[in-house]
Design a protein around this motif. Structure first.
Motif, PDB file in Angstrom:
ATOM      1  N   SER A 244       0.810  -1.217   0.000  1.00  0.00           N
ATOM      2  CA  SER A 244       0.000   0.000   0.000  1.00  0.00           C
ATOM      3  C   SER A 244       0.842   1.266   0.000  1.00  0.00           C
ATOM      4  O   SER A 244       0.307   2.365  -0.051  1.00  0.00           O
ATOM      5  CB  SER A 244      -0.921  -0.003   1.231  1.00  0.00           C
ATOM      6  N   SER A 245       2.180   1.119   0.094  1.00  0.00           N
ATOM      7  CA  SER A 245       3.040   2.294   0.132  1.00  0.00           C
ATOM      8  C   SER A 245       2.900   3.112  -1.151  1.00  0.00           C
ATOM      9  O   SER A 245       2.892   2.564  -2.249  1.00  0.00           O
ATOM     10  CB  SER A 245       4.505   1.859   0.309  1.00  0.00           C
ATOM     11  N   LYS A 246       2.782   4.408  -0.986  1.00  0.00           N
ATOM     12  CA  LYS A 246       2.640   5.295  -2.135  1.00  0.00           C
ATOM     13  C   LYS A 246       3.994   5.851  -2.588  1.00  0.00           C
ATOM     14  O   LYS A 246       4.039   6.687  -3.487  1.00  0.00           O
ATOM     15  CB  LYS A 246       1.689   6.439  -1.781  1.00  0.00           C
ATOM     16  N   ILE A 247       5.073   5.419  -1.952  1.00  0.00           N
ATOM     17  CA  ILE A 247       6.398   5.904  -2.333  1.00  0.00           C
ATOM     18  C   ILE A 247       6.896   5.084  -3.516  1.00  0.00           C
ATOM     19  O   ILE A 247       7.034   3.856  -3.419  1.00  0.00           O
ATOM     20  CB  ILE A 247       7.387   5.785  -1.155  1.00  0.00           C
ATOM     21  N   PRO A 248       7.168   5.700  -4.656  1.00  0.00           N
ATOM     22  CA  PRO A 248       7.630   4.929  -5.824  1.00  0.00           C
ATOM     23  C   PRO A 248       9.009   4.329  -5.592  1.00  0.00           C
ATOM     24  O   PRO A 248       9.847   4.906  -4.892  1.00  0.00           O
ATOM     25  CB  PRO A 248       7.660   5.982  -6.943  1.00  0.00           C
ATOM     26  N   ILE A 249       9.246   3.165  -6.170  1.00  0.00           N
ATOM     27  CA  ILE A 249      10.533   2.478  -6.078  1.00  0.00           C
ATOM     28  C   ILE A 249      11.158   2.446  -7.468  1.00  0.00           C
ATOM     29  O   ILE A 249      10.509   2.048  -8.432  1.00  0.00           O
ATOM     30  CB  ILE A 249      10.360   1.047  -5.546  1.00  0.00           C
ATOM     31  N   THR A 250      12.404   2.883  -7.556  1.00  0.00           N
ATOM     32  CA  THR A 250      13.069   2.997  -8.854  1.00  0.00           C
ATOM     33  C   THR A 250      14.462   2.384  -8.788  1.00  0.00           C
ATOM     34  O   THR A 250      15.159   2.531  -7.783  1.00  0.00           O
ATOM     35  CB  THR A 250      13.199   4.487  -9.258  1.00  0.00           C
ATOM     36  N   SER A 251      14.868   1.704  -9.842  1.00  0.00           N
ATOM     37  CA  SER A 251      16.238   1.214  -9.934  1.00  0.00           C
ATOM     38  C   SER A 251      17.198   2.401  -9.966  1.00  0.00           C
ATOM     39  O   SER A 251      16.927   3.427 -10.593  1.00  0.00           O
ATOM     40  CB  SER A 251      16.418   0.378 -11.209  1.00  0.00           C
ATOM     41  N   CYS A 252      18.328   2.255  -9.287  1.00  0.00           N
ATOM     42  CA  CYS A 252      19.304   3.354  -9.277  1.00  0.00           C
ATOM     43  C   CYS A 252      19.803   3.673 -10.682  1.00  0.00           C
ATOM     44  O   CYS A 252      20.213   4.808 -10.961  1.00  0.00           O
ATOM     45  CB  CYS A 252      20.473   3.017  -8.356  1.00  0.00           C
ATOM     46  N   LEU A 253      19.745   2.696 -11.589  1.00  0.00           N
ATOM     47  CA  LEU A 253      20.193   2.933 -12.961  1.00  0.00           C
ATOM     48  C   LEU A 253      19.207   3.805 -13.744  1.00  0.00           C
ATOM     49  O   LEU A 253      19.565   4.370 -14.777  1.00  0.00           O
ATOM     50  CB  LEU A 253      20.400   1.604 -13.685  1.00  0.00           C
ATOM     51  N   GLU A 254      17.966   3.898 -13.264  1.00  0.00           N
ATOM     52  CA  GLU A 254      16.953   4.698 -13.938  1.00  0.00           C
ATOM     53  C   GLU A 254      16.771   6.070 -13.290  1.00  0.00           C
ATOM     54  O   GLU A 254      15.986   6.886 -13.766  1.00  0.00           O
ATOM     55  CB  GLU A 254      15.609   3.951 -13.918  1.00  0.00           C
ATOM     56  N   PHE A 255      17.499   6.318 -12.224  1.00  0.00           N
ATOM     57  CA  PHE A 255      17.319   7.568 -11.484  1.00  0.00           C
ATOM     58  C   PHE A 255      17.919   8.742 -12.252  1.00  0.00           C
ATOM     59  O   PHE A 255      19.048   8.681 -12.721  1.00  0.00           O
ATOM     60  CB  PHE A 255      17.976   7.458 -10.109  1.00  0.00           C
ATOM     61  N   LEU A 256      17.150   9.818 -12.370  1.00  0.00           N
ATOM     62  CA  LEU A 256      17.607  11.035 -13.041  1.00  0.00           C
ATOM     63  C   LEU A 256      17.884  12.098 -11.984  1.00  0.00           C
ATOM     64  O   LEU A 256      16.977  12.532 -11.269  1.00  0.00           O
ATOM     65  CB  LEU A 256      16.554  11.533 -14.026  1.00  0.00           C
ATOM     66  N   TRP A 257      19.125  12.528 -11.888  1.00  0.00           N
ATOM     67  CA  TRP A 257      19.549  13.500 -10.865  1.00  0.00           C
ATOM     68  C   TRP A 257      19.395  14.907 -11.436  1.00  0.00           C
ATOM     69  O   TRP A 257      20.282  15.433 -12.080  1.00  0.00           O
ATOM     70  CB  TRP A 257      20.991  13.210 -10.472  1.00  0.00           C
ATOM     71  N   ASP A 258      18.242  15.511 -11.186  1.00  0.00           N
ATOM     72  CA  ASP A 258      17.969  16.818 -11.773  1.00  0.00           C
ATOM     73  C   ASP A 258      17.683  17.896 -10.735  1.00  0.00           C
ATOM     74  O   ASP A 258      17.264  18.998 -11.071  1.00  0.00           O
ATOM     75  CB  ASP A 258      16.793  16.721 -12.751  1.00  0.00           C
ATOM     76  N   ARG A 259      17.866  17.573  -9.472  1.00  0.00           N
ATOM     77  CA  ARG A 259      17.703  18.584  -8.427  1.00  0.00           C
ATOM     78  C   ARG A 259      18.474  18.153  -7.186  1.00  0.00           C
ATOM     79  O   ARG A 259      18.884  16.995  -7.069  1.00  0.00           O
ATOM     80  CB  ARG A 259      16.233  18.793  -8.105  1.00  0.00           C
ATOM     81  N   PRO A 260      18.711  19.080  -6.238  1.00  0.00           N
ATOM     82  CA  PRO A 260      19.459  18.722  -5.031  1.00  0.00           C
ATOM     83  C   PRO A 260      18.824  17.531  -4.328  1.00  0.00           C
ATOM     84  O   PRO A 260      17.601  17.471  -4.165  1.00  0.00           O
ATOM     85  CB  PRO A 260      19.371  19.985  -4.168  1.00  0.00           C
TER      86      PRO A 260
END
Length: 362
Positions: A244-260
């Motif tokens: 039920s967690s609403k926090i999305p889970i993403t692979s570190c390889l798909e992470f886009l670093w676009d803000r602090p």
């Protein structure tokens, strides 16, 4: 990881160190159950080296001692360099010159004496009696007034409850090497900055600013309101992640670093606390390369930290990795590429929908 104290064992303190005495026939006969190496593991992990008088501690290892002298953040009572060497060269000679320039007394004990003094830690023939190094209060960092707008690619590493000194040291070494801007630890249930941590960090602890904070969840929530992305970390998605967690889970390889960003790592055994995990906007994970048996679903926290930090920091402008997030062409017949694609498909929480949610501010 330190071994738990066995039930039915007596404990007492001697010279500030916690000792154990198992009530067993093997011990009464003089044998060490599990062998000498197993018997030393609790002491090794706790890093219980003798503490000199006057509130000083014993820093050991060539790099920690040399970097501590260069940083000049500790008071140094004396330097001990192993005797018997025909001339000192390289870093040892530099260490001796630095000590002499600061008029620090230098002693030349034999190897056996250093072994006993350092409780058989890997001292590389060098140790120093120094004042302790403690994390800086977060209030000092607040005075610097760091804001997200200052640099869109700021990365702070937040550590909740890391307790193994070697894990903490390895994490600090990777953080320093890869260019993390700040390291923040929880004040409660966290390993102090001991000489064992410094040695495991190859001395990086001596030149880094490590901050500590009491209310970690409140700190993360405040940063999120200021525009920071709070990215927690979890093992491969499974029953421990509430459906039920609403926090999305993403692979570190798909992470886009676009803000602090604040990258949050949890305790070696239990991971992030519920309160801290609930303060995250995104959960990053590292996908395995194969189906794993129970008990092997996660990585050592220091190994995971290195993978996650490299995956993020390689997106920084000027990072040695060329080509940004470009991928090498994959042979459709390559079984490894097919395995990786199947691995992603097995985790519905890592679909592109999670990424879209995050980019929309989820």
């Amino acid at each position: 990881m330190a071994l738990p104290l066995a039930a039915g064992a007596a404990t007492w303190r001697c010279c500030g160190h916690l000792l154990t005495r198992p009530f067993s026939q093997a011990t009464r006969r003089g044998a060490r159950p599990g062998g000498e190496e197993l018997g030393r593991l609790p002491l090794d992990d706790l890093g219980s080296v003798p503490r000199p008088a006057g509130g000083l501690e014993l820093l050991f290892g060539l790099s920690p001692c040399l970097l501590a002298l260069r940083a000049a953040r500790r008071r140094v009572a004396r330097l001990l360099i192993q005797a018997g060497r025909s001339g000192l060269e390289g870093q040892r000679a530099e260490l001796l010159r630095a000590a002499e320039a600061r008029t620090i007394p230098v002693l030349r004990p034999r190897r056996r004496e250093l072994d006993v003094l350092c409780r058989h830690q890997v001292h590389q023939g060098v140790c120093m009696e120094v004042s302790p190094l403690r994390p800086r209060p977060w209030a000092e960092a607040e005075a610097e007034k760091a804001r997200p707008g200052d640099d869109p690619q700021q990365l702070w590493l937040v550590l909740e409850g890391l307790q193994d000194p070697r894990n903490l040291g390895a994490v600090l070494r990777s953080a320093h090497f890869l260019g993390v801007d700040k390291v923040i630890t929880s004040r409660r249930n966290s390993c102090p900055l001991t000489p064992v941590v410094s040695k495991a960090s190859a001395g990086a602890m001596e030149v880094m600013d490590v901050f500590s904070i009491d209310d970690l969840a409140g700190f993360l929530q405040a940063r999120a309101r200021q525009g920071w992305l709070v990215a927690g970390t979890v093992g491969c998605p499974g029953p421990e992640i509430a459906p039920s967690s609403k926090i999305p889970i993403t692979s570190c390889l798909e992470f886009l670093w676009d803000r602090p960003t604040l990258l949050v790592l949890g305790n070696e055994g239990s991971g992030l606390s519920r309160e801290v995990q609930a303060s995250c906007q995104l959960l990053l994970t590292i996908l395995p390369g194969r189906q794993l048996p129970p008990g092997l679903e996660s990585l050592n926290v220091s190994v995971a930290a290195g993978i996650l930090l490299h995956s993020i920091c390689s997106q920084r402008k000027g990072f040695p990795v060329e080509g940004g997030r470009e991928q090498l062409p994959q042979d459709p017949q390559d079984p490894l590429a097919a395995s990786e694609a199947a691995s992603v498909a097995r985790h519905p929480g890592l679909s592109s929908g999670s990424k879209e949610k995050r980019q929309d501010g989820g």
